[in-house]
Every structure is written in structure tokens, then in C-alpha cells.
Design a protein around this motif. Structure first.
Motif, PDB file in Angstrom:
ATOM      1  N   ASP A 361      -7.341   6.389 -11.267  1.00 28.17           N
ATOM      2  CA  ASP A 361      -6.469   6.049 -10.130  1.00 28.17           C
ATOM      3  C   ASP A 361      -7.047   4.944  -9.242  1.00 28.17           C
ATOM      4  N   GLY A 408      -8.416  10.189  -3.006  1.00 21.38           N
ATOM      5  CA  GLY A 408      -6.992   9.880  -3.145  1.00 21.38           C
ATOM      6  C   GLY A 408      -6.405   9.167  -1.937  1.00 21.38           C
ATOM      7  N   GLU A 409      -6.975   9.389  -0.769  1.00 21.43           N
ATOM      8  CA  GLU A 409      -6.417   8.779   0.447  1.00 21.43           C
ATOM      9  C   GLU A 409      -6.889   7.344   0.657  1.00 21.43           C
ATOM     10  N   THR A 410      -7.921   6.963  -0.041  1.00 28.11           N
ATOM     11  CA  THR A 410      -8.539   5.655   0.249  1.00 28.11           C
ATOM     12  C   THR A 410      -7.555   4.513   0.030  1.00 28.11           C
ATOM     13  N   GLN A 411      -6.837   4.592  -1.095  1.00 28.58           N
ATOM     14  CA  GLN A 411      -5.888   3.530  -1.435  1.00 28.58           C
ATOM     15  C   GLN A 411      -4.832   3.359  -0.341  1.00 28.58           C
ATOM     16  N   THR A 412      -4.263   4.467   0.082  1.00 26.61           N
ATOM     17  CA  THR A 412      -3.161   4.387   1.041  1.00 26.61           C
ATOM     18  C   THR A 412      -3.639   4.217   2.477  1.00 26.61           C
ATOM     19  N   ALA A 413      -4.651   5.004   2.895  1.00 26.49           N
ATOM     20  CA  ALA A 413      -5.052   4.984   4.307  1.00 26.49           C
ATOM     21  C   ALA A 413      -6.215   4.042   4.588  1.00 26.49           C
ATOM     22  N   GLN A 414      -6.795   3.460   3.524  1.00 25.91           N
ATOM     23  CA  GLN A 414      -7.976   2.591   3.689  1.00 25.91           C
ATOM     24  C   GLN A 414      -9.122   3.296   4.430  1.00 25.91           C
ATOM     25  N   THR A 415      -9.312   4.587   4.072  1.00 28.71           N
ATOM     26  CA  THR A 415     -10.434   5.341   4.658  1.00 28.71           C
ATOM     27  C   THR A 415     -11.219   6.024   3.530  1.00 28.71           C
TER      28      THR A 415
END
Ligand code: ATP
Length: 445
Positions: A361, A408-415
Motif C-alpha cells: 500500500d 495506513g493514515e500516512t498517505q491520507t493524513a500525512q502523519t
């Protein structure tokens, strides 16, 4: 934890994680000589950098020096090492082992029938003590004859004394001032041991401070305070550090006063640094043996004198071992043992691990980008193999204070999550804020 067990665990962790390896291990090792692996070399370099920064860069009154290991043989006559750098040793005629005569394991008086060998247990087989010089000898040039004998230096200090006027004449310094040096020293120690505590090849971090006679006691006290502060600043536990004052019987021939910084190792309280008031002994001896004037001319006061020297002498390897012993802890986490090297972040070899939570992913690509962004700023380690928990544990053992995980959140939230080694708690941090978040936390105190 039992003393020996802790040392055994440290030695095995040091090998497993790449801190310290036995020298020439494939040939069975070389007695009390050790090599530093990828993490060990970083840790020891941090020790040396911190010392250099505190002693040279942060001060106006100290200059650096890097003198050669090989020196004119007369240096060691002048210093007293040829005549006096000796340990009284006894041999066991039965098992051929050799001991320092003050070895606490020896029962009875060596040379007498009651003395018992601590290794083979034979009685009356120990010889009278004989003096044994600790300096390594070698030959310089093509001929192996007495005239070409040189020594591997047993301390770095002499390189400073013989260069004191060169430094004075080429810098803006005036007494009081100091010269600092980090370098290898060699001693043919007879009872070496305790891992890298006492080795035959080691590195010293020495500083010689030249002062006007009469001001030496005041400078001595200042240097004692500053050196203890430094040991605290690299993260050592203050309650495990203490001063040991040399009594009259212990004091070296050149010293007016001597104090050791001692650390409480698993094998007892032991010296890690010495602070010595060496008087004008060293410059006086070099003046006598070389025939060159070593006096200082104080223009303002229009007077000449031989400066007194206050020396601070620490072992880089010994401080590295101290940091490892001090940092080692085991914790029970959900029924499993977690091994941690709780280094101060400023001294830790790796500052952060960077992990993709899973190898899909787009997470490895993002983690790789973060890794390469941070790498030029401070040492980071990329790891994508195995379960995330195991990756955290590996970094705990390496003493890495932070782990950054791309999920999983890195892509969307940039965190990403940033997990702290000691509390094991996690925080979400914006990817573009990572360096700003970490830098103040990993800065040297
Ligand atoms: P010791 O009594 O432990 O042999 P020393 O009093 O001979 O030490 P110094 O000559 O004062 O030690 O050396 C200064 C520092 O150099 C020591 O505090 C130690 O940190 C380091 N050092 C000395 N010898 C060794 C060695 N064989 N291996 C590692 N470090 C050493």
C-alpha cells in the motif's frame, strides 16, 4: 541482577547488535583486544565528540592536538616510564599463569609456602614478585637492535608536554591554558579483563592544563567540578558516580593530589577518569632530559616559571562501557522481557528507526522517503523486516530513542506515529514536522 550475569548479558548484546566484537575472533581472539562494530563505533565517537566539544570547542583556553603514537625513546626515560611503569608480578610455577602480586584472589604471601595459586590451587608454587614493564616495545627502521627500540605510548599525555611550547608559540594562548588530545595508548596489562574495561589497546581523552604555581590547587578543584558535570551531561546516573581521593600510599610519584571519578560497575566501584595535580614534574623532567628550556615567560608580570599541570585523563573505551552498563535494563512487558539500552538520546548511536507498518500500500516508499530526508540530519535506521513489535524491540536493544512508523493514515493524513523508547507511548506527528519534532529531543544536553 547478579553481577556476572549482567556483564555476560552486556557482552552478548554488544555482539548481537554490533557494538563490540572480540578482535580476530575467527582465530580464537586476541587477549583483551576488542573491535567496535557499526553501533559501537558510533557510540564511542559520540563520547569522543562530546568530550572534544566540552574541552576544546566550548572553551577559549584549550587547544587541540594530535601527536604521533611513536615518540623519541628519551621521552619515556624522562617521563619515568622506562624505570617505573611496572607492575609487581608473580608466576605460578605449576600452571604458568601470571598475576599481579596484589591480586585479591591470591591467598597467602607469594614466594612463601603458604601462598596458593588462584587458578590451579597449588600451594607454594607462586614466585616472589618481580617487576614487569607494561610498555609495548617495537623496533624502528630496518635493524632489530637495542638502539632502534621504540615504545607504543602508554599514555597520550607526553605528546602534549613535548609540544607545549609549539602550541604556545603558534596560538594566542597564555598561561593558564590547556591542550587536549584524544588518541590510542597501549599497555601490556597483565590482568586485563572485564570486557572493554581494561584492554591492552585503548583510547584516552586527556587534557593538560598549564597554570602558574600557587594557583594549581584552585584549578584542580575547578577541573574536578567540570569533569563530574561532564559525566552527568552524557547521561550517567549521578548516584553511581563518586570521587575517590588517592591516599599517600596510592599517589603517583609525580602527583601532589589525585582524585578518580569512579563508577559503580557490576564488578564494583572502579576508576573511569583521573584528575591529577602533576606539579612541574613533567616539564621539569623534559627540561632536564632534553636540555631545552621549558619555562614560561609571563610578560605582564615580567617573570619566568615552570608551569604546574592539572591533568584530566579519561578512557574513551571505559566511558563507552560505563554508558552501556548504566543504560542496560530489562523490563517485563505483557509477560515478555524487554531489553533496553536507555541511552540519553544525545549519546545514542541511532536516533530514530523508520518502519513501514507493512510492506504494501505504498508504505515502504513513504518510509523510504522519510528515511532519506532525515538521514543527512542525524543517524536513522530503516527496517521493514518482521513484525512491528520485533522491530521496536531490536531498536530498544540498540538504544534508539525513537521509532517512526508509516501506517495506513500516512498517505491520507500525512502523519506518522513516533514511539518513544522509554515510555513506549506513541504520538502522531506530521511528516513535514518530523525533523523539527525530533531535533530538540535528540540534541546533546
Ligand atoms: P587503572 O588503575 O585502572 O589501571 P590507571 O590509574 O593506570 O588505571 P591512568 O593511567 O590514570 O589509569 O589512565 C587514565 C584513564 O585511562 C583511566 O581512568 C582509564 O579510563 C583509562 N585507562 C587506563 N588504562 C586502561 C586500560 N588498560 N584499558 C582501558 N582504559 C584504560
Amino acid at each position: 541482577m547478579a553481577e556476572n550475569t549482567l556483564m555476560e548479558k552486556l557482552v552478548s548484546l554488544a555482539k548481537r547488535r554490533g557494538f563490540v566484537f572480540q578482535s580476530s575472533e575467527i582465530y580464537g581472539g586476541l587477549g583483551s583486544v576488542w573491535d567496535y562494530g557499526p553501533l559501537g563505533v558510533e557510540l564511542k565517537k559520540n563520547v569522543k565528540d562530546r568530550w572534544w566539544r566540552a574541552m576544546v570547542h566550548a572553551r577559549d583556553d584549550i587547544e587541540g592536538l594530535d601527536a604521533a603514537i611513536l615518540m623519541h625513546p628519551k621521552v619515556w626515560e624522562a617521563s619515568g616510564h622506562v624505570a617505573g611503569f611496572t607492575d609487581p608480578l608473580v608466576d605460578c610455577k605449576q600452571c604458568k599463569n601470571r598475576f599481579r602480586s596484589d591480586d585479591k584472589r591470591i591467598k597467602g604471601t607469594p614466594g612463601q609456602p603458604d601462598a596458593q595459586c588462584p587458578v590451579c590451587g597449588s600451594k607454594g608454587t607462586l614466585t616472589e614478585p618481580r617487576l614487569f614493564n607494561l610498555m609495548f616495545k617495537t623496533f624502528m627502521g630496518p635493524v632489530e637492535e637495542h638502539a632502534s627500540v621504540v615504545y607504543l605510548r602508554p599514555e597520550t599525555a607526553q605528546g602534549i608536554y613535548v609540544n607545549y611550547q609549539n602550541v604556545l608559540n603558534s596560538s594566542r594562548q597564555r598561561v593558564p591554558f590547556g591542550i587536549a588530545q584524544i588518541g590510542k595508548a597501549f599497555r601490556n596489562e597483565i590482568t586485563p579483563g572485564n570486557f572493554i574495561f581494561r584492554t591492552r589497546e585503548f583510547e584516552q581523552m586527556e587534557m593538560q592544563f598549564f597554570v602558574k604555581p600557587g594557583t594549581d590547587e584552585e584549578w584542580f578543584e575547578k577541573w574536578r567540578a567540570w569533569r563530574m558535570e561532564w559525566h552527568h551531561s552524557i547521561g550517567l546516573t549521578p548516584a553511581k558516580l563518586r570521587w575517590h581521593a588517592h591516599g599517600p600510599g596510592e599517589l603517583a610519584h609525580y602527583a601532589k593530589a589525585a582524585y578518580d571519578v569512579e563508577y559503580e560497575f557490576p564488578f564494583g566501584w572502579q576508576e573511569i577518569e583521573g584528575v591529577h595535580n602533576r606539579t612541574d614534574f613533567d616539564l621539569g623532567r623534559h627540561q632536564e632530559y632534553s636540555g631545552k628550556k621549558m619555562e614560561y615567560f609571563d610578560q605582564a608580570a615580567n617573570e619566568r616559571y615552570l608551569p604546574y599541570i592539572v591533568e584530566t585523563s579519561a578512557g574513551a573505551d571505559r566511558v563507552t562501557l560505563t554508558l552501556m552498563a548504566d543504560a542496560y535494563r530489562e523490563e517485563n512487558v505483557e509477560g515478555e522481557t524487554r531489553v533496553v539500552l536507555g541511552f540519553d538520546p544525545g549519546i545514542a548511536p541511532i536516533k530514530a528507526g523508520v518502519f513501514p507498518l507493512v510492506k504494501k500500500d505504498g508504505m515502504p516508499e513513504l518510509a523510504d522517503r522519510i528515511y532519506h530526508d532525515l538521514k543527512p540530519q542525524f543517524p536513522v535506521f530503516y527496517d521493514d523486516s518482521g513484525a512491528i513489535g520485533r522491530r521496536y524491540r531490536r531498536m530498544d536493544e540498540a538504544g534508539t530513542p525513537f521509532c517512526i512508523t508509516v501506517d495506513g493514515e500516512t498517505q491520507t493524513a500525512q502523519t506518522v506515529t513516533v514511539r518513544a523508547r522509554d515510555s513506549m507511548t506513541q504520538e502522531r506527528v506530521a511528516v513535514d514536522q518530523l525533523a523539527a519534532y525530533l531535533l530538540p529531543k535528540i540534541r546533546a544536553r
